[in-house]
Design an enzyme around this catalytic site. Sequence first.
Site, PDB file in Angstrom:
ATOM      1  N   TRP A   1      15.262 -34.348   7.864  1.00 29.83           N
ATOM      2  CA  TRP A   1      14.255 -34.384   6.915  1.00 29.83           C
ATOM      3  C   TRP A   1      15.310 -35.491   6.051  1.00 29.83           C
ATOM      4  CZ3 TRP A   1       9.369 -36.485   7.045  1.00 29.83           C
ATOM      5  CH2 TRP A   1       9.591 -37.218   5.946  1.00 29.83           C
TER       6      TRP A   1
ATOM      7  N   GLU B   1       9.803 -41.422  -0.815  1.00 24.80           N
ATOM      8  CA  GLU B   1       9.517 -40.184  -1.749  1.00 24.80           C
ATOM      9  C   GLU B   1       8.283 -40.133  -2.651  1.00 24.80           C
ATOM     10  OE1 GLU B   1      10.783 -37.801  -0.189  1.00 24.80           O
ATOM     11  OE2 GLU B   1      10.290 -36.028  -2.390  1.00 24.80           O
ATOM     12  N   TRP B   2       7.208 -40.668  -2.059  1.00 31.49           N
ATOM     13  CA  TRP B   2       5.473 -40.101  -2.831  1.00 31.49           C
ATOM     14  C   TRP B   2       5.874 -40.633  -3.837  1.00 31.49           C
ATOM     15  CZ3 TRP B   2       2.735 -40.165   1.421  1.00 31.49           C
ATOM     16  CH2 TRP B   2       3.569 -39.421   2.787  1.00 31.49           C
TER      17      TRP B   2
ATOM     18  N   ASN C   1       9.138 -25.908   7.211  1.00 39.82           N
ATOM     19  CA  ASN C   1       9.901 -26.477   6.555  1.00 39.82           C
ATOM     20  C   ASN C   1      10.533 -25.622   5.242  1.00 39.82           C
ATOM     21  OD1 ASN C   1       9.032 -28.093   7.567  1.00 39.82           O
ATOM     22  ND2 ASN C   1       7.740 -29.821   5.986  1.00 39.82           N
TER      23      ASN C   1
ATOM     24  N   ARG D   1      10.348 -36.572  14.992  1.00 41.16           N
ATOM     25  CA  ARG D   1       8.661 -36.687  14.516  1.00 41.16           C
ATOM     26  C   ARG D   1       8.452 -37.256  13.808  1.00 41.16           C
ATOM     27  NH1 ARG D   1       8.305 -32.177   9.241  1.00 41.16           N
ATOM     28  NH2 ARG D   1       5.442 -32.811   9.345  1.00 41.16           N
TER      29      ARG D   1
ATOM     30  N   ASN E   1       0.964 -31.252   7.836  1.00 42.10           N
ATOM     31  CA  ASN E   1       2.108 -31.114   7.193  1.00 42.10           C
ATOM     32  C   ASN E   1       1.724 -30.934   5.727  1.00 42.10           C
ATOM     33  OD1 ASN E   1       4.942 -31.326   6.563  1.00 42.10           O
ATOM     34  ND2 ASN E   1       4.387 -32.577   5.042  1.00 42.10           N
ATOM     35  N   GLU E   2       2.494 -29.546   5.497  1.00 40.97           N
ATOM     36  CA  GLU E   2       2.894 -29.068   3.816  1.00 40.97           C
ATOM     37  C   GLU E   2       1.617 -28.913   3.487  1.00 40.97           C
ATOM     38  OE1 GLU E   2       6.032 -30.321   1.842  1.00 40.97           O
ATOM     39  OE2 GLU E   2       7.716 -29.948   3.359  1.00 40.97           O
TER      40      GLU E   2
ATOM     41  N   TYR F   1      13.627 -26.500   2.003  1.00 41.12           N
ATOM     42  CA  TYR F   1      14.403 -27.255   1.162  1.00 41.12           C
ATOM     43  C   TYR F   1      15.294 -26.029   0.187  1.00 41.12           C
ATOM     44  CZ  TYR F   1      12.192 -31.632   3.072  1.00 41.12           C
ATOM     45  OH  TYR F   1      12.308 -32.492   3.598  1.00 41.12           O
TER      46      TYR F   1
ATOM     47  N   HIS G   1      -0.452 -36.663   7.469  1.00 39.54           N
ATOM     48  CA  HIS G   1       0.953 -36.357   6.664  1.00 39.54           C
ATOM     49  C   HIS G   1       0.863 -37.205   5.165  1.00 39.54           C
ATOM     50  CE1 HIS G   1       5.431 -35.322   6.778  1.00 39.54           C
ATOM     51  NE2 HIS G   1       4.574 -35.457   5.283  1.00 39.54           N
TER      52      HIS G   1
ATOM     53  N   GLU H   1      11.292 -29.194   9.132  1.00 34.67           N
ATOM     54  CA  GLU H   1      11.851 -30.136   7.757  1.00 34.67           C
ATOM     55  C   GLU H   1      13.331 -29.553   7.118  1.00 34.67           C
ATOM     56  OE1 GLU H   1       9.788 -31.978   5.200  1.00 34.67           O
ATOM     57  OE2 GLU H   1       8.171 -32.371   6.396  1.00 34.67           O
TER      58      GLU H   1
HETATM   59  C1  BGC Z   1       7.232 -33.463   2.969  1.00 34.36           C
HETATM   60  C2  BGC Z   1       8.329 -34.933   3.433  1.00 34.36           C
HETATM   61  C3  BGC Z   1       8.563 -34.988   1.913  1.00 34.36           C
HETATM   62  C4  BGC Z   1      10.456 -34.198   1.713  1.00 34.36           C
HETATM   63  C5  BGC Z   1      11.139 -34.470   0.184  1.00 34.36           C
HETATM   64  C6  BGC Z   1       8.321 -32.781   1.777  1.00 34.36           C
HETATM   65  O1  BGC Z   1       7.487 -32.082   1.178  1.00 34.36           O
HETATM   66  O2  BGC Z   1       7.216 -33.131   4.141  1.00 34.36           O
HETATM   67  O3  BGC Z   1       7.094 -35.809   2.343  1.00 34.36           O
HETATM   68  O4  BGC Z   1       9.390 -36.255   1.359  1.00 34.36           O
HETATM   69  O5  BGC Z   1       9.203 -32.567   1.280  1.00 34.36           O
HETATM   70  O6  BGC Z   1      10.362 -34.028  -1.151  1.00 34.36           O
END
Ligand code: BGC
Length: 482
Positions: free
Chosen positions: A425, A432-433, A300, A74, A167-168, A302, A122, A384
């Site tokens: 991911w 990381e943004w 996604n 991806r 994305n998100e 986490y 993204h 993700e």
């Molecule tokens: C995003 C990624 C980010 C990851 C970890 C997601 O929110 O799509 O770009 O790096 O989470 O925070």
Amino acid sequence: GSSQCFPDGFLLGTATASYQVEGGVNETGRTPSIWDDFCLSRENVQCATVADDMLHRYKSDIAMMEAMGLTSFRLSISWSRVMTWNSVLQRMVRNDAGIAFYHDLIDAVVAAKMAPIVTLYHWDLPSVLHTEKRGWLSRDIVPHFKEYANLMFDEFGHKVPYWTTFNEPWSFCVGGYGEGYHAPGLSHSDTASYEAAHHVLLAHAAVVRLFRSRRHQFFPSARIGIVLNSGMAFPLDPTSAADVAAAERKLQFILGWFLSPIVYGDYPAVMKQYAGEHLPVFTPEEKAHLAGTYDVFMLNYYSSELVTDCSSPRSGVACDKLMQGWHRDAAVDSDRFPHGARPASVNTRGESNCAWFNGYPDGYLPLMRWLHAHNTSAPILLTENGWCGNTTIDNADQLWYFQTHLDRVWQGLQEGLPLIGYTAWSFLDNYEWGSFEPRFGLFYVNYSAKTGGKEVFDPLPTELQRIPRPAATWFGQVAQTG
Ligand code: BGC
């Protein structure tokens, strides 16, 4: 676990995004995106001018994925690399050198027998569309996004089996237009994130309709969707009707915000009730235009949260501090999670820079089921999932995270959820943004001391080396044994 088999054709791979990995911000005729501007304007925000240098290292990176036996990759396209602003025409026009890069990249993915899953957006909006056209805050963005997508379908449509519009949207609408911690960094308004989201949804629908009108020309079986994200929300007190309702409300405010419009054509009723006039309204034509604009759900996941209703606070819960958004519910500290499910070898609980993150595998299936209930015939692609906070190479927590979450994916298949793939991911540590930590990579990257600076530099050959973590080795074994 690795002894369990995924079905034939199940897509197993990793995920990345253009600005997080490519570098080469001034190469191939690329012009700035809102992330280049945002990182330059904020002292505490690092830039990704070199990042993982994937612009130059994609061939060896793809060879590593191929060697692992992965069947998908991806990636996202940088809009400001493939198109350039034409001030006479007042629109973006094609940039051949940038387009050529993505042909090379996608060709390499296909040659490695991996299915490319391509994200159009993204988070790296061309700066000029923000400064000249107000970006996602204006409805005028819709035709610009449509032209961009159309060009990408012209170029790559015959090569790409899975497309993602956005994305998100929750993350960049809230982070970029409400809270201001993401580009373009706006935090002046209570309603801007709702307005941005509204235009994102209309742009999404326009592009899905365009794709459907054209795909028979280039790839009849190709599918399109939008990547949505949420943690699973559990009631803090499962015996409290108010907390149960608050947890459901939280899901509607995060996932439902985008899911309900693409499935049913409108925002969730509970959002309209709580957000009131802050929420824009779709016309009947727009509702019809939006409903059904996905071929596949993309999710996604986490982390999970415990949620309490702040209009009737439980004792000991700091609702004043935690009250979040118009839904008026609080996510409660992860200490209260009743799991204790981690093996003794896993002793960290996510590092301090991952305050939002509770690695909780038992949230994954309930979230999949919640999504699935919105349309039981829609396939689900898990786009993700990953462990927040690796700094070490030899990271047992990450291994535990991927093992337990992959196990839930396998269980989901056993119970009949229409799961078609899973992309972890992330392939490698990346931007990381805001900084290069926390790290999410299956592969550790040894960054240069200059990484994160605002200058472009040429990495030494020994820098940015990719080193497999235990999870990478294990994930490769899963891919190879099926
Ligand atoms: C995003 C990624 C980010 C990851 C970890 C997601 O929110 O799509 O770009 O790096 O989470 O925070």
